[in-house]
Motif scaffolding. Structure first.
Motif, mmCIF file in Angstrom:
data_model
loop_
_atom_site.group_PDB
_atom_site.id
_atom_site.type_symbol
_atom_site.label_atom_id
_atom_site.label_comp_id
_atom_site.label_asym_id
_atom_site.label_seq_id
_atom_site.Cartn_x
_atom_site.Cartn_y
_atom_site.Cartn_z
ATOM 1 N N VAL A 55 0.809 -0.974 -0.540
ATOM 2 C CA VAL A 55 -0.086 -0.230 -0.113
ATOM 3 C C VAL A 55 1.022 1.364 0.227
ATOM 4 O O VAL A 55 0.662 2.552 -0.908
ATOM 5 C CB VAL A 55 -0.847 -0.458 1.155
ATOM 6 N N LYS A 56 2.076 1.205 0.669
ATOM 7 C CA LYS A 56 3.075 1.928 0.765
ATOM 8 C C LYS A 56 3.472 2.103 -0.887
ATOM 9 O O LYS A 56 3.380 3.902 -0.727
ATOM 10 C CB LYS A 56 3.829 2.027 2.299
ATOM 11 N N ASP A 57 4.259 1.765 -0.845
ATOM 12 C CA ASP A 57 4.736 1.968 -2.088
ATOM 13 C C ASP A 57 3.761 2.774 -2.987
ATOM 14 O O ASP A 57 4.562 3.321 -4.497
ATOM 15 C CB ASP A 57 5.216 0.660 -2.401
ATOM 16 N N ALA A 58 2.389 1.848 -3.311
ATOM 17 C CA ALA A 58 1.496 2.063 -4.571
ATOM 18 C C ALA A 58 0.997 3.451 -4.470
ATOM 19 O O ALA A 58 0.848 4.519 -5.097
ATOM 20 C CB ALA A 58 -0.145 1.306 -4.412
ATOM 21 N N ILE A 59 1.053 4.009 -2.953
ATOM 22 C CA ILE A 59 0.302 5.799 -2.844
ATOM 23 C C ILE A 59 1.987 6.173 -3.387
ATOM 24 O O ILE A 59 1.910 6.848 -4.162
ATOM 25 C CB ILE A 59 0.460 5.585 -1.069
ATOM 26 N N GLU A 60 2.899 6.019 -2.915
ATOM 27 C CA GLU A 60 4.386 6.607 -3.236
ATOM 28 C C GLU A 60 4.242 6.865 -4.983
ATOM 29 O O GLU A 60 4.706 7.829 -5.193
ATOM 30 C CB GLU A 60 5.967 6.327 -2.442
ATOM 31 N N GLU A 61 4.156 6.081 -5.447
ATOM 32 C CA GLU A 61 4.711 5.979 -6.574
ATOM 33 C C GLU A 61 3.446 7.177 -7.265
ATOM 34 O O GLU A 61 3.482 7.154 -8.180
ATOM 35 C CB GLU A 61 4.619 4.552 -7.411
ATOM 36 N N LYS A 62 1.970 6.658 -6.709
ATOM 37 C CA LYS A 62 0.789 7.296 -7.849
ATOM 38 C C LYS A 62 1.033 8.935 -7.506
ATOM 39 O O LYS A 62 1.340 10.000 -8.310
ATOM 40 C CB LYS A 62 -0.004 6.572 -7.074
ATOM 41 N N LEU A 63 1.779 8.938 -6.571
ATOM 42 C CA LEU A 63 1.778 10.489 -6.115
ATOM 43 C C LEU A 63 2.487 11.013 -6.042
ATOM 44 O O LEU A 63 2.909 12.702 -7.233
ATOM 45 C CB LEU A 63 1.956 10.940 -4.149
ATOM 46 N N LEU A 64 3.647 10.558 -6.385
ATOM 47 C CA LEU A 64 5.192 11.423 -7.078
ATOM 48 C C LEU A 64 4.761 10.866 -9.406
ATOM 49 O O LEU A 64 5.578 12.140 -9.292
ATOM 50 C CB LEU A 64 6.057 9.874 -7.111
ATOM 51 N N GLU A 65 3.837 10.528 -9.046
ATOM 52 C CA GLU A 65 3.858 10.343 -11.183
ATOM 53 C C GLU A 65 2.878 12.478 -10.651
ATOM 54 O O GLU A 65 2.436 12.883 -11.464
ATOM 55 C CB GLU A 65 2.290 9.646 -11.078
ATOM 56 N N LEU A 66 2.192 12.082 -9.737
ATOM 57 C CA LEU A 66 0.956 14.066 -9.666
ATOM 58 C C LEU A 66 1.911 14.568 -9.491
ATOM 59 O O LEU A 66 1.709 15.920 -8.410
ATOM 60 C CB LEU A 66 0.197 13.739 -9.102
ATOM 61 N N GLY A 67 3.600 14.476 -9.208
ATOM 62 C CA GLY A 67 4.680 15.393 -8.747
ATOM 63 C C GLY A 67 4.597 15.560 -7.204
ATOM 64 O O GLY A 67 5.348 16.866 -6.596
ATOM 65 N N ALA A 68 4.345 14.564 -6.149
ATOM 66 C CA ALA A 68 4.474 15.352 -4.833
ATOM 67 C C ALA A 68 5.455 14.150 -4.497
ATOM 68 O O ALA A 68 5.570 12.870 -4.935
ATOM 69 C CB ALA A 68 2.567 14.605 -4.159
ATOM 70 N N LYS A 69 5.967 14.567 -3.580
ATOM 71 C CA LYS A 69 6.987 13.870 -2.870
ATOM 72 C C LYS A 69 6.838 13.969 -1.358
ATOM 73 O O LYS A 69 6.050 14.717 -0.482
ATOM 74 C CB LYS A 69 8.584 14.161 -3.094
#
Length: 119
Positions: A55-69
């Motif tokens: 879940v953590k990895d999926a959220i990080e990946e998706k939000l990184l695509e949206l420019g959020a770190k």
């Protein structure tokens, strides 16, 4: 004051990513009137450590695509609670037992819930 459009966009994206990894009991609260440090708390449950990490990895990946770190992350490895701070939103991924014990949703129940548009 209410959560920004950007915070809501990130929250919904994170919720969809978590749902894709079978996270349970997804709920988000607009805490912007109560806290100056963030707009939204997103809560999710997982039944075991591998699922929490997925879940953590999926959220990080998706939000990184949206420019959020991630600004700050706590409780990875063998923890039963992962906190991910993105500034606008804070994601709490909890083992189901910790979720039942700490009941964050009860703590923030006076804040408006955000429609995650999961259906």
């Amino acid at each position: 004051m209410t959560a920004t459009d950007r915070a809501i966009e990130l929250t919904r994206a994170a919720a969809h990513a978590a749902a894709d990894k079978q996270a349970a009991d997804l709920i988000a609260f607009d805490v912007s009137d109560q806290l100056a440090i963030t707009d939204v708390f997103l809560l999710a449950s997982a039944s075991n450590q591998p699922q929490m990490n997925a879940v953590k990895d999926a959220i990080e990946e998706k939000l990184l695509e949206l420019g959020a770190k991630t600004i700050r992350r706590e409780g990875q490895r063998e923890s039963r609670w992962i906190l991910m701070d993105y500034g606008d939103i804070v994601v709490h991924i909890q083992h189901a037992e910790e979720r039942a014990f700490y009941t964050l949703e009860r703590l923030w129940s006076d804040c408006p819930a955000i429609d995650l548009q999961l259906s």
